[in-house]
Scaffold this motif. Structure first.
Motif, PDB file in Angstrom:
ATOM      1  N   ALA A   1      61.270 -10.107   6.432  1.00 60.53           N
ATOM      2  CA  ALA A   1      62.583 -10.142   6.178  1.00 60.53           C
ATOM      3  C   ALA A   1      62.740 -11.214   8.286  1.00 60.53           C
ATOM      4  N   GLN A   2      61.687 -11.455   8.321  1.00 65.75           N
ATOM      5  CA  GLN A   2      61.091 -12.011   9.607  1.00 65.75           C
ATOM      6  C   GLN A   2      63.307 -12.995  10.031  1.00 65.75           C
ATOM      7  N   PRO A   3      63.749 -11.708  10.893  1.00 62.97           N
ATOM      8  CA  PRO A   3      65.053 -12.232  11.819  1.00 62.97           C
ATOM      9  C   PRO A   3      64.942 -12.407  12.915  1.00 62.97           C
ATOM     10  N   ALA A   4      63.164 -12.858  13.351  1.00 63.29           N
ATOM     11  CA  ALA A   4      63.290 -13.065  14.786  1.00 63.29           C
ATOM     12  C   ALA A   4      61.704 -13.785  14.783  1.00 63.29           C
ATOM     13  N   PHE A   5      61.769 -14.900  15.507  1.00 65.02           N
ATOM     14  CA  PHE A   5      60.724 -15.924  15.872  1.00 65.02           C
ATOM     15  C   PHE A   5      60.601 -16.054  17.039  1.00 65.02           C
ATOM     16  N   ILE A   6      59.049 -16.818  16.990  1.00 63.17           N
ATOM     17  CA  ILE A   6      58.620 -17.176  18.950  1.00 63.17           C
ATOM     18  C   ILE A   6      58.643 -18.327  19.390  1.00 63.17           C
ATOM     19  N   THR A   7      58.749 -19.026  19.910  1.00 61.74           N
ATOM     20  CA  THR A   7      58.251 -20.352  20.482  1.00 61.74           C
ATOM     21  C   THR A   7      57.499 -20.222  21.518  1.00 61.74           C
ATOM     22  N   LEU A   8      56.498 -20.820  22.150  1.00 62.57           N
ATOM     23  CA  LEU A   8      56.398 -20.775  23.322  1.00 62.57           C
ATOM     24  C   LEU A   8      56.225 -22.084  24.239  1.00 62.57           C
ATOM     25  N   HIS A   9      57.039 -22.628  25.191  1.00 63.13           N
ATOM     26  CA  HIS A   9      57.449 -23.609  25.493  1.00 63.13           C
ATOM     27  C   HIS A   9      56.314 -23.543  27.028  1.00 63.13           C
ATOM     28  N   THR A  10      55.881 -24.547  27.244  1.00 62.12           N
ATOM     29  CA  THR A  10      54.540 -24.843  28.530  1.00 62.12           C
ATOM     30  C   THR A  10      53.596 -25.668  28.809  1.00 62.12           C
ATOM     31  N   ARG A  11      53.007 -25.502  29.479  1.00 58.51           N
ATOM     32  CA  ARG A  11      52.177 -27.097  30.445  1.00 58.51           C
ATOM     33  C   ARG A  11      52.014 -28.065  29.254  1.00 58.51           C
ATOM     34  N   ASP A  12      50.889 -26.975  28.362  1.00 56.43           N
ATOM     35  CA  ASP A  12      49.960 -27.732  27.248  1.00 56.43           C
ATOM     36  C   ASP A  12      49.830 -27.078  26.482  1.00 56.43           C
ATOM     37  N   ALA A  13      50.318 -27.656  25.363  1.00 54.01           N
ATOM     38  CA  ALA A  13      50.733 -27.057  24.249  1.00 54.01           C
ATOM     39  C   ALA A  13      48.667 -26.646  23.772  1.00 54.01           C
ATOM     40  N   PHE A  14      48.078 -27.803  23.381  1.00 50.92           N
ATOM     41  CA  PHE A  14      47.163 -27.172  23.720  1.00 50.92           C
ATOM     42  C   PHE A  14      46.339 -26.357  24.158  1.00 50.92           C
ATOM     43  N   ASP A  15      46.404 -26.363  25.490  1.00 50.19           N
ATOM     44  CA  ASP A  15      45.817 -25.637  26.721  1.00 50.19           C
ATOM     45  C   ASP A  15      46.310 -23.848  26.131  1.00 50.19           C
ATOM     46  N   ALA A  16      47.438 -23.893  25.944  1.00 56.35           N
ATOM     47  CA  ALA A  16      47.541 -22.681  25.530  1.00 56.35           C
ATOM     48  C   ALA A  16      47.353 -21.890  24.387  1.00 56.35           C
ATOM     49  N   ALA A  17      46.583 -22.849  22.947  1.00 57.65           N
ATOM     50  CA  ALA A  17      46.265 -22.514  22.570  1.00 57.65           C
ATOM     51  C   ALA A  17      44.746 -21.855  22.452  1.00 57.65           C
TER      52      ALA A  17
END
Length: 267
Positions: A147-163
């Motif tokens: 159903a995907q009633p919720a999804f998430i997003t990480l707001h971070t300094r550097d997306a590549f480093d966080a990944a």
């Protein structure tokens, strides 16, 4: 955090964190007052409630009869911040916690046993909070995922480093069968599990910003039919509107927890 133990009669339907490792498996709100939280989200998002088998301090939120999220009224007892937190499935809580520590992340709570599994509350090296879960997922978890009633997003300094950080902790893009796939699309990182988009990571957050909406954090989004109606209800029931667009609004609940309502659309 798994709020519901599977029932014996539905053992065949139980999904283990081992089979969906690395993927978001639940979202949970740490609150001070369960009753007040029920009233707020019932008014804003139209949720109904059912007891959770972990005890009186826990609830399962339902939308149209399907599980959406968990509420844990333990903020005061466990001296934790009031906040929405995504949880990721892992094969081993101990191993994931060790990996976080090795990569200069923080362990806030755990791993602790919450039958039928183990959980930990962590923060990445930029301070964004997330949880991990090892064990059986709650009954009807596949319904929640589909159903995907919720999804998430990480707001971070550097997306590549966080990944890289999360990939090493959660076995993203590893050689293990069933691992999550990581793609770089339009300047952001997109996480897929079994072909479905389950999380996004974007750059631009500021670690020392006084505004918590700008600091690195995981943002939990709930899909709704009417964003404007949700913002009005939030203000009427003790919450506030941090920002609002035509199809999305960032809200703060009566207790200070931040979340986003997003118009229902293909992701």
């Amino acid at each position: 955090m798994n709020h519901d133990m599977p029932t014996p009669s539905r053992t065949k339907d139980v999904v283990s964190s081992h089979s969906v490792f690395g993927a978001p498996c639940w979202v949970s709100l740490t609150s001070r007052d369960v009753k007040a939280t029920e009233e707020f989200y019932g008014a804003v998002l139209g949720w109904q409630w059912r007891p959770a088998k972990l005890g009186d301090r826990f609830r399962i939120a339902l939308a149209d009869g399907s599980p959406v999220a968990g509420i844990a009224g333990v903020a005061t007892m466990w001296q934790m911040a009031v906040a929405w937190t995504p949880y990721f499935a892992v094969r081993s809580a101990d191993e994931a916690v060790a990996r976080v520590q090795e990569r200069m992340g923080t362990v806030a709570v755990g791993p602790i046993s919450l039958p039928p599994g183990r959980a930990a509350l962590l923060a990445d090296r930029d301070g964004a909070t997330f949880g991990i879960w090892e064990g059986d997922l709650f009954t009807d978890w596949e319904t929640w995922r589909n159903a995907q009633p919720a999804f998430i997003t990480l707001h971070t300094r550097d997306a590549f480093d966080a990944a890289i950080f999360y990939g090493e902790v959660l076995d993203w893009a590893s050689e293990r069968p069933g691992c999550c796939e990581v793609h770089y699309e339009g300047g952001e990182v997109v996480l897929r599990s079994r072909g479905d988009v389950v999380a996004r990571i974007e750059s631009g957050a500021l670690e020392a910003a006084p505004d918590p909406t700008i600091r690195p954090h995981w943002q939990v989004h709930f899909t709704v039919e009417d964003v404007e109606a949700c913002t009005r209800a939030a203000e009427l029931h003790g919450g506030s509107v941090l920002s609002k667009g035509s199809d999305e609004a960032v809200l703060r609940d009566h207790d200070g927890a931040q979340f986003t309502v997003t118009a229902r659309r293909d992701r």
